[in-house]
Design an enzyme around this catalytic site. Sequence first.
Site, short mmCIF file in Angstrom:
data_model
loop_
_atom_site.label_atom_id
_atom_site.label_comp_id
_atom_site.label_asym_id
_atom_site.label_seq_id
_atom_site.Cartn_x
_atom_site.Cartn_y
_atom_site.Cartn_z
N LEU A 81 0.98 -1.04 0.00
CA LEU A 81 -0.12 0.07 0.07
C LEU A 81 0.77 1.44 -0.05
CD1 LEU A 81 -2.74 -1.04 2.60
CD2 LEU A 81 -2.30 -1.65 0.28
N GLN A 84 3.71 7.56 -2.96
CA GLN A 84 3.36 8.90 -2.87
C GLN A 84 2.07 8.86 -3.55
OE1 GLN A 84 2.11 11.93 -2.95
NE2 GLN A 84 2.93 12.08 -5.07
N THR A 126 -5.21 1.45 -9.25
CA THR A 126 -6.00 2.70 -8.84
C THR A 126 -6.76 3.03 -10.23
OG1 THR A 126 -6.06 5.01 -8.80
CG2 THR A 126 -3.95 4.08 -9.52
N GLU A 128 -7.02 5.85 -11.21
CA GLU A 128 -6.18 6.86 -11.99
C GLU A 128 -5.43 6.15 -13.09
OE1 GLU A 128 -5.64 10.27 -11.21
OE2 GLU A 128 -7.55 9.94 -10.66
N TYR A 150 1.60 10.52 -11.07
CA TYR A 150 1.08 9.59 -10.03
C TYR A 150 0.46 8.29 -10.79
CZ TYR A 150 -2.22 7.00 -7.07
OH TYR A 150 -2.71 6.00 -6.33
N LYS A 154 2.01 4.40 -11.28
CA LYS A 154 1.04 3.51 -10.74
C LYS A 154 0.86 2.25 -11.88
CE LYS A 154 -0.51 3.64 -6.51
NZ LYS A 154 -0.23 2.69 -5.64
N HIS A 180 -11.64 5.86 -2.23
CA HIS A 180 -12.34 5.35 -1.16
C HIS A 180 -11.86 6.08 -0.09
CE1 HIS A 180 -8.94 2.71 -1.87
NE2 HIS A 180 -8.62 2.71 -0.70
P1 NDP Z 1 -2.16 7.21 2.16
O1 NDP Z 1 -1.36 8.25 1.40
O2 NDP Z 1 -2.84 7.24 3.12
O3 NDP Z 1 -0.93 6.08 2.75
C1 NDP Z 1 0.34 6.14 2.00
C2 NDP Z 1 1.40 5.33 2.84
O4 NDP Z 1 2.47 5.22 1.77
C3 NDP Z 1 1.70 5.98 3.96
O5 NDP Z 1 1.83 5.00 5.17
C4 NDP Z 1 3.07 6.78 3.69
O6 NDP Z 1 3.94 6.74 4.66
C5 NDP Z 1 3.81 5.57 2.83
N1 NDP Z 1 5.02 5.92 2.19
C6 NDP Z 1 4.91 6.86 1.45
N2 NDP Z 1 6.29 6.82 0.90
C7 NDP Z 1 6.87 6.00 1.24
C8 NDP Z 1 8.16 5.15 1.03
N3 NDP Z 1 9.14 5.92 0.52
N4 NDP Z 1 8.53 4.27 1.90
C9 NDP Z 1 7.62 3.34 2.59
N5 NDP Z 1 6.11 3.94 2.66
C10 NDP Z 1 5.95 4.94 2.05
O7 NDP Z 1 -2.65 6.40 1.03
P2 NDP Z 1 -4.24 5.46 1.25
O8 NDP Z 1 -4.11 4.55 2.58
O9 NDP Z 1 -5.40 6.19 0.78
O10 NDP Z 1 -3.65 4.46 -0.10
C11 NDP Z 1 -2.95 3.28 -0.23
C12 NDP Z 1 -2.55 2.79 -1.28
O11 NDP Z 1 -3.74 2.68 -2.24
C13 NDP Z 1 -1.71 3.78 -1.97
O12 NDP Z 1 -0.62 3.05 -2.77
C14 NDP Z 1 -2.50 4.59 -3.02
O13 NDP Z 1 -1.97 5.16 -4.02
C15 NDP Z 1 -3.46 3.45 -3.47
N6 NDP Z 1 -4.81 3.90 -3.73
C16 NDP Z 1 -5.52 4.64 -2.82
C17 NDP Z 1 -6.94 4.90 -3.35
C18 NDP Z 1 -7.74 5.97 -2.22
O14 NDP Z 1 -8.85 6.31 -2.80
N7 NDP Z 1 -7.44 5.82 -1.14
C19 NDP Z 1 -7.52 4.25 -4.48
C20 NDP Z 1 -6.67 3.47 -5.19
C21 NDP Z 1 -5.28 3.26 -4.98
P3 NDP Z 1 3.88 8.16 5.59
O15 NDP Z 1 2.95 8.07 6.61
O16 NDP Z 1 5.57 8.18 6.10
O17 NDP Z 1 3.70 9.12 4.57
P1 GDR Z 2 -7.83 11.67 -6.43
O1 GDR Z 2 -8.27 12.48 -5.24
O2 GDR Z 2 -7.02 12.83 -7.42
O3 GDR Z 2 -8.90 11.33 -7.27
O4 GDR Z 2 -6.85 10.82 -6.02
P2 GDR Z 2 -8.42 13.88 -4.52
O5 GDR Z 2 -9.29 13.88 -3.40
O6 GDR Z 2 -7.17 14.58 -4.44
O7 GDR Z 2 -9.15 14.55 -5.68
C1 GDR Z 2 -10.47 14.15 -6.32
C2 GDR Z 2 -10.94 15.46 -7.28
O8 GDR Z 2 -11.30 16.30 -6.76
C3 GDR Z 2 -10.74 17.63 -7.37
N1 GDR Z 2 -10.44 18.85 -6.38
C4 GDR Z 2 -9.58 18.74 -5.50
N2 GDR Z 2 -8.68 17.77 -4.87
C5 GDR Z 2 -7.85 18.16 -3.84
N3 GDR Z 2 -7.13 17.37 -3.54
N4 GDR Z 2 -8.19 19.44 -3.27
C6 GDR Z 2 -8.94 20.40 -3.68
O9 GDR Z 2 -9.06 21.55 -3.30
C7 GDR Z 2 -9.72 20.04 -5.08
N5 GDR Z 2 -10.80 20.92 -5.53
C8 GDR Z 2 -11.05 19.95 -6.58
C9 GDR Z 2 -9.32 17.07 -7.95
O10 GDR Z 2 -9.10 17.66 -9.02
C10 GDR Z 2 -9.92 15.65 -8.41
O11 GDR Z 2 -10.72 15.63 -9.67
C11 GDR Z 2 -7.15 9.78 -4.86
C12 GDR Z 2 -5.93 9.11 -4.18
O12 GDR Z 2 -6.33 8.76 -2.91
C13 GDR Z 2 -5.00 8.43 -5.00
O13 GDR Z 2 -3.92 7.82 -4.34
C14 GDR Z 2 -5.88 7.29 -5.83
O14 GDR Z 2 -5.24 6.42 -6.52
C15 GDR Z 2 -7.18 7.80 -6.15
O15 GDR Z 2 -7.82 8.59 -5.42
C16 GDR Z 2 -8.26 6.72 -6.73
#
Ligand code: NDP
Ligand code: GDR
Length: 323
Positions: A81, A84, A126, A128, A150, A154, A180
Amino acid sequence: MQKTALITGITGQDGAYLAELLLQKGYRVVGTYRRTSGLDTWRLRYLGIESRVLLETMDVEDLSNQIRVLQKYTPDEIYNLAAQSFVGVSFEQPLLTAQITGIGVANLLEAVRIAHPKARFYQASTSELFGKVQEVPQTEKTPFYPRSPYGVAKLYGHWMTVNYRESYQLFACAGILFNHESPLRGIEFVTRKITDAVARIRAGKLNELVLGNLDAKRDWGYAREYVYAMWLMLQQDEPQDFVIATGKTHSVRDFVELAFAAAGISSWQDYVKTDPQFSRPAEVDLLIGNPQKAKDVLGWESQMALDELAALMVKEDLRRQGI
Ligand code: NDP
Ligand code: GDR
């Protein structure tokens, strides 16, 4: 015999919920984090599980470190998981994002291949990957067209996962998860940015919320349900990739409206402003997933509707404001 699971990114939203689920299922949970000057485990504390997880430093950029950790714990299941994960920042830090979110996956797959090929491997892919709309709704067969550094990183991690499955017979799965959210969502993502601001406005500590593109549409589900799908993928007889989504889409504007309404504020327009600084050089306009395969094969279906999710997040952010 007790199973061991290793979760990279344990300090993130999904890492915390997944750890909670696996502990409930009786796993020994090893959570890895990158070393910084101060480890922040607030999400594990929030769920009351911090003392039950074995924490280990492991950076996705360090292959030798990964091999050592795998040799030490020989996990049955590995959930990758760590990433960045913020799309907006990936435009500012494209190379770092490539290293962590892309090459990091290759490092871990190499570590598995070399040190512990029997482990089952989950990669956090993802929606994305779909980026610029090629097909609606998006399925496992929809062509990819990422729209950010990103998404491109991915995409590399996704295909490396598929390639290691096909080349080395690893039990490797990629979950193509749509957005989510939860009360544990990072504050920089749009839903949590909104619910946090709504709570501060309600508390009289803030008088405006500045956002970017309100027209973007996302398929938003509840994180706690989505980590269950990750686990299900690794319990199947064969490794496969799955779209995990609700099958419904809403705009950022819709979410704003729901969140303000959940706090009892009907006139959201009085508080919300837009500023191009929060827009992206290339946007993903419309995401909507088709989770049919997950339903048929995993028996997984999203349960929580977006109004309930917005209400849950607002309630928690109001509590954080003492309301
Ligand atoms: P978060 O950003 O909340 O968590 C990301 C995690 O990755 C954190 O624990 C972070 O650690 C760690 N991390 C970042 N850089 C490194 C590194 N160099 N080495 C080790 N660990 C690192 O993400 P989510 O929990 O929301 O998502 C989990 C995964 O699912 C991610 O890969 C995300 O891209 C993917 N994803 C998320 C979705 C979503 O809607 N939430 C949808 C689809 C995919 P630290 O706390 O130190 O920053
Ligand atoms: P996303 O999530 O880019 O879909 O990636 P985010 O919540 O950042 O943006 C969703 C949409 O909202 C628009 N938006 C803004 N976004 C942010 N962050 N801040 C703002 O002020 C704002 N205003 C409008 C964005 O342009 C975008 O269209 C998330 C992450 O969790 C990824 O790691 C993951 O892979 C995808 O969801 C699925």
